[in-house]
Design an enzyme around this catalytic site. Structure first.
Site: not given
Length: 322
Positions: A180, A122, A105, A200, A103
């Site tokens: 990642h 993150e 972000h 995804r 996926q």
């Protein structure tokens, strides 16, 4: 300090996932009842998943509610000035019995335009790792949209992605755009911007109990991906009873504290602090009171608490906004 405020714990928000297992119970003491629990959301203001206070006089109140009443006292003057009454971070523990999907972000700009959301920078702290457990982070070499699409269409995407062995204590920092996946056999502490936006790319052709594949977001991801090779592995010191810098970015600062004994902590009221107990146990002493924490616990220290004592033998992640 406002007398109503104290170290706050919250009810875990437990999420069943197709890739989840039972380690959140066996390793982190979470009250799971399913054999496929993948996530414990420890601190969240994501719509539909807002954390509820589990201890003390504010028990039963939502995180959003107490920020509404005590914005400066909970968030801190600097955080409140920057984010208003929004809680800007999301804290989770994850148990990957199987590989998560591959996926990516989006960054703040794309996430705002498309979803009216923050982006999702993150970090992962590896708490437990089976033998040969690994993660996927970015591309092996600098790539391109064309090469990515060709491999995606040929079912060979994994071949051009960087595959990294992961062991306990490893930290990986993932800026937005980094392709990642958390691999099977890992328990991870995750710190991120408040966002639930995930694109995804590939799900290993898995199906759920009804035989359905999960939705992919190939088109949305194209402009979100960083196609260059990235270095995500963070090295850090482990000086005893010190806050050792691990990640320092505009969205959050994370330190590692190897606690053995007693540490006095002083804060200036600019920001809240979150402690995640990743091993061992410790107490927080303040106002002649003592609260105890074990591995898997997460605690929010309101910004108004400007002095307290950590005491015990534990490995702790300390998170705040600089």
């Amino acid at each position: 300090m406002n007398q109503e405020l104290y170290p706050l714990q919250f009810e875990p928000i437990l999420k069943d996932r197709i890739w989840g297992g039972e380690k959140l119970k066996t390793v982190l003491n979470k009250p799971i009842t399913s054999k496929i629990t993948g996530e414990s959301w420890e601190l969240s203001t994501v719509e539909g998943d807002v954390s509820i206070v589990a201890n003390g006089s504010l028990k039963g109140k939502s995180l959003i509610n107490i920020i509404e009443v005590f914005p400066n006292e909970i968030l801190g003057a600097k955080v409140y000035d920057r984010f208003g009454k929004q809680f800007p971070l999301l804290f989770k523990y994850l148990d990957a019995r199987e590989d998560l999907s591959i996926q990516v972000h989006p960054n703040d700009k794309l996430a705002k335009e498309r979803h009216n959301s923050f982006g999702k920078t993150e970090m992962w702290y590896i708490m437990q790792a089976d033998d040969d457990a690994r993660i996927i982070v970015g591309f092996k070499e600098n790539s391109s949209k064309e090469e990515y699409l060709e491999n995606l269409n040929n079912n060979t995407l994994v071949a051009i992605l960087d595959d990294v062995k992961a062991k306990p204590g490893d930290v990986f920092f993932l800026e937005t755009g980094t392709v990642h996946a958390i691999g099977a056999g890992l328990v991870v502490a995750e710190i991120q911007q408040t966002s639930d936006i995930t694109y995804r790319l590939y799900d290993f052709d898995r199906v759920d109990a009804q035989g359905n594949k999960r939705e992919l977001h190939v088109d949305l991801a194209l402009d979100a991906i960083n196609y260059n090779k990235v270095d995500t592995h963070k090295k850090y010191d482990k000086r005893q009873n010190k806050s050792n810098a691990v990640v320092d970015c505009s969205y959050f600062t994370t330190n590692f504290i190897p606690l053995d004994g007693q540490v006095e902590v002083y804060k200036n009221g600019d920001t809240f602090t979150v402690y995640m107990c990743i091993d061992g146990s410790f107490d927080i002493e303040y106002n002649k009171e003592k609260l105890s924490y074990i591995k898997g616990d997460t605690v929010l220290i309101p910004a108004a608490m400007n002095s307290f004592i950590l005491n015990g033998k534990a490995s702790i992640l300390e998170i705040y906004i600089s």
